[in-house]
Design a protein around this motif. Structure first.
Motif, PDB file in Angstrom:
ATOM      1  N   ALA A   1       0.832  -1.205   0.000  1.00 57.32           N
ATOM      2  CA  ALA A   1       0.000   0.000   0.000  1.00 57.32           C
ATOM      3  C   ALA A   1       0.867   1.256   0.000  1.00 57.32           C
ATOM      4  O   ALA A   1       0.596   2.216  -0.737  1.00 57.32           O
ATOM      5  CB  ALA A   1      -0.927  -0.010   1.209  1.00 57.32           C
ATOM      6  N   GLU A   2       1.919   1.235   0.811  1.00 59.14           N
ATOM      7  CA  GLU A   2       2.822   2.387   0.859  1.00 59.14           C
ATOM      8  C   GLU A   2       3.540   2.570  -0.471  1.00 59.14           C
ATOM      9  O   GLU A   2       3.682   3.692  -0.980  1.00 59.14           O
ATOM     10  CB  GLU A   2       3.843   2.193   1.981  1.00 59.14           C
ATOM     11  N   ARG A   3       3.995   1.457  -1.027  1.00 61.44           N
ATOM     12  CA  ARG A   3       4.705   1.518  -2.312  1.00 61.44           C
ATOM     13  C   ARG A   3       3.760   1.972  -3.422  1.00 61.44           C
ATOM     14  O   ARG A   3       4.128   2.767  -4.290  1.00 61.44           O
ATOM     15  CB  ARG A   3       5.275   0.142  -2.637  1.00 61.44           C
ATOM     16  N   TYR A   4       2.518   1.469  -3.387  1.00 63.11           N
ATOM     17  CA  TYR A   4       1.508   1.846  -4.370  1.00 63.11           C
ATOM     18  C   TYR A   4       1.235   3.346  -4.302  1.00 63.11           C
ATOM     19  O   TYR A   4       1.191   4.029  -5.320  1.00 63.11           O
ATOM     20  CB  TYR A   4       0.245   1.041  -4.087  1.00 63.11           C
ATOM     21  N   SER A   5       1.065   3.865  -3.086  1.00 65.70           N
ATOM     22  CA  SER A   5       0.802   5.293  -2.917  1.00 65.70           C
ATOM     23  C   SER A   5       1.985   6.123  -3.405  1.00 65.70           C
ATOM     24  O   SER A   5       1.809   7.175  -4.029  1.00 65.70           O
ATOM     25  CB  SER A   5       0.520   5.613  -1.447  1.00 65.70           C
TER      26      SER A   5
ATOM     27  N   LYS B   1       2.026   6.091  -7.274  1.00 67.77           N
ATOM     28  CA  LYS B   1       0.965   6.960  -7.782  1.00 67.77           C
ATOM     29  C   LYS B   1       1.357   8.427  -7.660  1.00 67.77           C
ATOM     30  O   LYS B   1       1.156   9.225  -8.588  1.00 67.77           O
ATOM     31  CB  LYS B   1      -0.337   6.715  -7.017  1.00 67.77           C
ATOM     32  N   GLU B   2       1.903   8.767  -6.515  1.00 66.43           N
ATOM     33  CA  GLU B   2       2.307  10.150  -6.286  1.00 66.43           C
ATOM     34  C   GLU B   2       3.404  10.566  -7.254  1.00 66.43           C
ATOM     35  O   GLU B   2       3.371  11.675  -7.810  1.00 66.43           O
ATOM     36  CB  GLU B   2       2.784  10.308  -4.840  1.00 66.43           C
ATOM     37  N   ASP B   3       4.366   9.679  -7.485  1.00 63.48           N
ATOM     38  CA  ASP B   3       5.470   9.994  -8.396  1.00 63.48           C
ATOM     39  C   ASP B   3       4.972  10.143  -9.835  1.00 63.48           C
ATOM     40  O   ASP B   3       5.424  11.047 -10.562  1.00 63.48           O
ATOM     41  CB  ASP B   3       6.544   8.906  -8.333  1.00 63.48           C
ATOM     42  N   ILE B   4       4.047   9.262 -10.248  1.00 67.45           N
ATOM     43  CA  ILE B   4       3.499   9.369 -11.607  1.00 67.45           C
ATOM     44  C   ILE B   4       2.748  10.686 -11.770  1.00 67.45           C
ATOM     45  O   ILE B   4       2.893  11.391 -12.774  1.00 67.45           O
ATOM     46  CB  ILE B   4       2.566   8.179 -11.917  1.00 67.45           C
TER      47      ILE B   4
ATOM     48  N   ASP C   1       7.153  -1.179 -14.936  1.00 66.61           N
ATOM     49  CA  ASP C   1       6.955  -2.495 -14.332  1.00 66.61           C
ATOM     50  C   ASP C   1       5.831  -2.499 -13.296  1.00 66.61           C
ATOM     51  O   ASP C   1       5.441  -3.563 -12.807  1.00 66.61           O
ATOM     52  CB  ASP C   1       8.245  -2.975 -13.672  1.00 66.61           C
ATOM     53  N   ASN C   2       5.340  -1.326 -12.958  1.00 67.66           N
ATOM     54  CA  ASN C   2       4.257  -1.226 -11.967  1.00 67.66           C
ATOM     55  C   ASN C   2       2.927  -0.829 -12.590  1.00 67.66           C
ATOM     56  O   ASN C   2       1.964  -0.556 -11.870  1.00 67.66           O
ATOM     57  CB  ASN C   2       4.638  -0.203 -10.890  1.00 67.66           C
ATOM     58  N   ILE C   3       2.874  -0.794 -13.910  1.00 67.89           N
ATOM     59  CA  ILE C   3       1.638  -0.418 -14.610  1.00 67.89           C
ATOM     60  C   ILE C   3       0.980  -1.658 -15.195  1.00 67.89           C
ATOM     61  O   ILE C   3       1.617  -2.441 -15.904  1.00 67.89           O
ATOM     62  CB  ILE C   3       1.937   0.618 -15.711  1.00 67.89           C
TER      63      ILE C   3
ATOM     64  N   ARG D   1      -3.675   2.346 -14.744  1.00 68.34           N
ATOM     65  CA  ARG D   1      -3.979   1.370 -13.692  1.00 68.34           C
ATOM     66  C   ARG D   1      -2.678   0.675 -13.285  1.00 68.34           C
ATOM     67  O   ARG D   1      -2.002   0.077 -14.120  1.00 68.34           O
ATOM     68  CB  ARG D   1      -4.992   0.320 -14.167  1.00 68.34           C
ATOM     69  N   THR D   2      -2.330   0.776 -12.007  1.00 61.02           N
ATOM     70  CA  THR D   2      -1.121   0.097 -11.528  1.00 61.02           C
ATOM     71  C   THR D   2      -1.448  -1.361 -11.210  1.00 61.02           C
ATOM     72  O   THR D   2      -2.612  -1.755 -11.178  1.00 61.02           O
ATOM     73  CB  THR D   2      -0.556   0.781 -10.272  1.00 61.02           C
ATOM     74  N   ASN D   3      -0.404  -2.147 -10.944  1.00 54.11           N
ATOM     75  CA  ASN D   3      -0.602  -3.574 -10.664  1.00 54.11           C
ATOM     76  C   ASN D   3      -0.589  -3.870  -9.166  1.00 54.11           C
ATOM     77  O   ASN D   3      -0.272  -4.982  -8.761  1.00 54.11           O
ATOM     78  CB  ASN D   3       0.449  -4.418 -11.375  1.00 54.11           C
ATOM     79  N   ALA D   4      -0.934  -2.891  -8.335  1.00 51.78           N
ATOM     80  CA  ALA D   4      -0.961  -3.111  -6.885  1.00 51.78           C
ATOM     81  C   ALA D   4      -1.900  -4.247  -6.518  1.00 51.78           C
ATOM     82  O   ALA D   4      -1.595  -5.086  -5.665  1.00 51.78           O
ATOM     83  CB  ALA D   4      -1.378  -1.835  -6.162  1.00 51.78           C
ATOM     84  N   GLU D   5      -3.068  -4.301  -7.166  1.00 56.82           N
ATOM     85  CA  GLU D   5      -4.032  -5.363  -6.878  1.00 56.82           C
ATOM     86  C   GLU D   5      -3.448  -6.735  -7.195  1.00 56.82           C
ATOM     87  O   GLU D   5      -3.648  -7.705  -6.454  1.00 56.82           O
ATOM     88  CB  GLU D   5      -5.321  -5.148  -7.686  1.00 56.82           C
TER      89      GLU D   5
END
Length: 233
Positions: free
Chosen positions: A54-58, A61-64, A132-134, A216-220
């Motif tokens: 969750a922290e990495r995902y946030s 997102k913030e960086d993008i 790699d996170n998208i 859409r990121t791949n956090a899920e």
């Protein structure tokens, strides 16, 4: 004189391996405590893993979002566009610029905007720290509520396909990223299912007729992988 009779009872043999009820309850309690401790540790590990994601995902997102703002902030007004931080989307809300009424062919003015926008957009989303996170880049088409839902579904889908075809075939983005873009860019017509304004007013209808580029990121997916590992342990 009364005769006293003494009765002797033979002691029963003792089983050295026999447990008293108290000993048995103590053993069961110990087993329960061990199982509970194991479960709590497992839940803690799972919670920590989810928290890290969750922290990495946030953070991603913030960086993008920061990169998008840095690149496009000066152009948004001219394009009649906005950037949504929560959903990582760029929204183009110029229906008269984008398409003729009831048509799906991209108009010349919107082609000019897309030709400027898309190559710069590709440079951001294909940065190694983001790519790699998208999970997906969605081109989403939206309409107002004039006409039937299914008519607008077909119209919005055709419009997004036209946009997708144009940006892939007629804009000069880095060809080295072409395969990745083709595999991750999709066209999605949504009719009038997701209005952002009141369809009972002309202004609201105009705002609802829009095209969006959503990341859409791949956090899920990462969370699902962790859950699978935990279930299989």
């Amino acid at each position: 004189m009364r005769k006293v009779t003494t009765t002797y009872q033979e002691d029963e043999p003792q089983n050295p391996f026999a447990l008293s009820i108290g000993d048995l309850m103590a053993a069961l309690l110990l087993i329960f405590v061990l199982l509970l401790s194991s479960t709590l540790l497992r839940l803690q590990d799972e919670f920590e893993n989810k928290s890290l994601i969750a922290e990495r995902y946030s953070s991603i997102k913030e960086d993008i979002y920061k990169e998008l703002i840095k690149e496009f902030e000066k152009d948004l007004k001219d394009w009649n566009a906005t950037i949504d931080e929560k959903d990582l989307l760029i929204r183009f809300s110029g229906p008269r610029v984008e398409f003729d009424f009831g048509k799906s062919e991209v108009k010349p003015q919107f082609k000019e905007i897309l030709s400027d926008f898309f190559p710069r957009y590709v440079k951001i989303i294909t940065l190694p720290k983001f790519k790699d996170n998208i999970e997906e880049i969605r081109i989403e088409g939206h309409t107002d509520n004039k006409g039937t839902y299914f008519h607008n579904m077909e119209l919005s889908q055709n419009r997004t396909r036209s946009v997708l075809n144009f940006v892939l075939e007629n804009t000069s983005y880095e060809t080295t990223e072409k395969t990745w873009i083709q595999l991750n860019l999709t066209a999605n017509g949504l009719s009038y299912s997701k209005p952002i304004a009141d369809n009972d007013t002309e202004l609201g209808q105009s705002l609802n007729r829009r095209v969006e580029f959503r990341i859409r990121t791949n956090a899920e997916k990462q969370i699902d992988e962790i859950l699978k590992v935990n279930l299989n342990e």
